[in-house]
Design an enzyme around this catalytic site. Structure first.
Site, mmCIF file in Angstrom:
data_model
loop_
_atom_site.group_PDB
_atom_site.id
_atom_site.type_symbol
_atom_site.label_atom_id
_atom_site.label_comp_id
_atom_site.label_asym_id
_atom_site.label_seq_id
_atom_site.Cartn_x
_atom_site.Cartn_y
_atom_site.Cartn_z
ATOM 1 N N ASP A 1 91.372 40.631 -17.834
ATOM 2 C CA ASP A 1 91.555 39.270 -18.331
ATOM 3 C C ASP A 1 92.241 38.456 -17.239
ATOM 4 O O ASP A 1 93.416 38.692 -16.914
ATOM 5 C CB ASP A 1 92.399 39.305 -19.607
ATOM 6 C CG ASP A 1 92.518 37.948 -20.277
ATOM 7 O OD1 ASP A 1 92.277 36.923 -19.609
ATOM 8 O OD2 ASP A 1 92.864 37.916 -21.481
ATOM 9 N N HIS A 2 91.514 37.477 -16.688
ATOM 10 C CA HIS A 2 92.040 36.730 -15.552
ATOM 11 C C HIS A 2 93.180 35.785 -15.946
ATOM 12 O O HIS A 2 93.871 35.236 -15.073
ATOM 13 C CB HIS A 2 90.919 35.920 -14.886
ATOM 14 C CG HIS A 2 91.075 35.798 -13.400
ATOM 15 N ND1 HIS A 2 92.228 36.123 -12.737
ATOM 16 C CD2 HIS A 2 90.210 35.382 -12.443
ATOM 17 C CE1 HIS A 2 92.083 35.913 -11.447
ATOM 18 N NE2 HIS A 2 90.861 35.453 -11.230
ATOM 19 N N ARG A 3 93.408 35.581 -17.243
ATOM 20 C CA ARG A 3 94.579 34.823 -17.666
ATOM 21 C C ARG A 3 95.855 35.630 -17.435
ATOM 22 O O ARG A 3 96.930 35.077 -17.219
ATOM 23 C CB ARG A 3 94.480 34.444 -19.148
ATOM 24 C CG ARG A 3 93.309 33.568 -19.511
ATOM 25 C CD ARG A 3 93.183 33.414 -21.026
ATOM 26 N NE ARG A 3 92.996 34.697 -21.687
ATOM 27 C CZ ARG A 3 92.894 34.841 -23.006
ATOM 28 N NH1 ARG A 3 92.979 33.779 -23.792
ATOM 29 N NH2 ARG A 3 92.719 36.040 -23.536
#
Length: 477
Positions: free
Chosen positions: A447-449
């Site tokens: 998850d790039h968040r």
């Protein structure tokens, strides 16, 4: 005085998981007439997370199964009726209370036109009546006041007239009820077209008929366009599509339905990034062979997945910021200390991802036992909803199908998923020479968040380093 116990009891579909709303009846273990006891399994159901056996909470004889195998039932709906006092005589239904005898109507006196009705009798002269109210609130015993009724002669009902088409709306009457208002050119146009101005609905100021009104009245009514015929592959609302030759239709439900929804939610909620690394795992394969001969691990299933799981757990310990969850509601990042390691398992009912609770604190032998139990339970359909909840990171082994790599989709609420490709002998430069080595490709989606590129790269590189030099399994702490 205590109320008599209820004879016929219904067993309702319980919520066997967290927040589940329905379950499918897989298999009944009893039939009408069978004797059941408290705690006996009577039915197997499949929820969106797992197959579950349901025990009944009372004794008796099965009276009726309310649903068939294959039916989907809402949580809270009755599924089986049990006679808790079998052999007792059937209770006769209560006889309905006799209706009060109608009061004889007095001979009406002739009424003169316009003569007022007689005043109602005082409330004291009216008999007390029981007035029904909402169910659950009892019955009011207050007296009700009623006006005396006038007898009405019975009149035969007329036969229903044939249903006629709805009449078109009547045109607005001209102001003053006289000649329709219209300018001379409009009257001439109406005369030429054979239109009666009295039948035209005016739209002009003060009810004036305009040229457009006359032309609209003269235009033929448009014919309703026929509905287009459905195309062969077009679904008709409210109609079950028929199978065509070469097709087989299966309803989407249970685990398949839940998995599909979860994957869609994850793919369009968490911004996925996938990175790949190809690694020489020859030393890992040699370690697996040595561990299989270790007497301390006798009876424990040892395979490459065990070492890969251990490598991921150690890499997460070195990169704790990668082990987190995104809380959209509170706009917070939740960093987690306990690793619940999910293992994707292919089962006859679809993909299940049970997880090993607190996997990071298990020894190698404990982790091996937990992995073996998890996979066996999933394939036999005995995974419980609790086993499916609370996962934080997942491994999916696509290599067992001969696949080299992939771009796995995150389980909702998790930060990362590691896909392991097939381990194959390949030419590899080792110590300056090209030699056949055991090689695999790892793919890490995250998850790039939560995880930026640098952190995700370090996590994946650390997993690869452990697999290339598995002695780090003992040196990393």
């Amino acid at each position: 005085m205590a109320a008599a116990p209820q004879r016929y009891r219904e067993f309702k579909m319980p919520d066997v998981g967290e927040g589940l709303t329905e379950a499918e009846i897989l298999k009944w273990h009893v039939q009408p007439g069978d004797t059941v006891s408290d705690g006996q399994v009577v039915v197997e159901v499949e929820t969106a997370k797992a197959a579950v056996e349901l025990p009944i909470p009372f004794d008796g004889t099965v009276r009726e199964l309310l649903w068939a195998e294959g039916d989907t039932v809402d949580v809270g709906s009755p599924i089986i009726t049990v006679d808790t006092t079998p052999g007792a005589p059937e209770e006769a239904p209560a006889a309905p209370a006799p209706a009060p005898a109608p009061q004889a109507a007095a001979e009406p006196a002739p009424e003169a036109a316009g003569e007022p009705e007689p005043a109602p009798a005082p409330a004291a002269e009216q008999p007390a009546a029981r007035q029904p109210v909402l169910v659950g609130y009892g019955v009011s015993t207050a007296a009700t006041k009623r006006r005396p009724r006038k007898p009405v002669a019975a009149v035969p009902e007329p036969a229903p007239a044939p249903e006629a088409a709805p009449a078109p709306p009547a045109p607005a009457a001209p102001a003053g009820g006289g000649r329709p208002l219209a300018k001379p050119p409009v009257r001439k146009l109406a005369k030429d077209l054979g239109i009666d101005l009295r039948a035209v609905r005016p739209t002009g100021p003060d009810g004036t008929v305009t040229r457009e009104d006359v032309q609209a009245a003269a235009a033929p009514a448009p014919e309703a366009a026929p509905a287009p015929a459905p195309q062969p592959d077009q679904a008709v609302p409210g109609q079950q599509p028929a199978e065509r030759p070469g097709e087989r239709r299966v309803p989407i439900r249970g685990v398949r339905k839940a998995t599909a929804q979860a994957m869609v939610d994850s793919a369009f909620t968490a911004p996925h990034v996938t990175e790949f690394i190809t690694v020489d795992v020859t030393r890992t394969m040699k370690l697996v062979a040595r561990l299989k001969d270790d007497p301390d691990l006798a009876g424990v299933r040892i395979n490459p997945l065990l070492i890969i799981a251990r490598a991921l757990l150690l890499a997460l310990r070195r990169n704790p910021d990668a082990h987190a969850a995104w809380d959209e509601t509170n706009q917070e990042i939740v960093y987690k200390e306990t690793v619940n390691l999910g293992i994707a398992a292919a089962t006859p009912r679809g993909l299940l991802v049970p997880n090993i609770k607190d996997a990071g604190r298990k020894s190698l032998a404990e982790l091996a036992t937990a992995l073996s139990d998890l996979v066996t339970t999933a394939r036999e359909g005995r995974t419980t909803p609790a086993d499916m909840q609370g996962g934080t990171v997942t491994i999916t082994n696509v290599g067992v199908f001969g696949v080299d790599s992939g771009t796995p989709i995150l389980n909702p609420g998790e930060s990362a998923i590691l896909a392991v490709g097939a381990i194959k002998a390949q030419p590899w430069v080792h110590k300056g020479k090209v030699k056949p080595r055991q090689v695999t490709t790892l793919a890490l989606s995250f998850d790039h968040r939560l995880i930026d590129g640098a952190l995700g790269s370090r996590l994946l590189a650390d997993v690869a380093a452990v697999l290339e030099h598995p002695r780090r399994l003992l040196t990393w702490g």
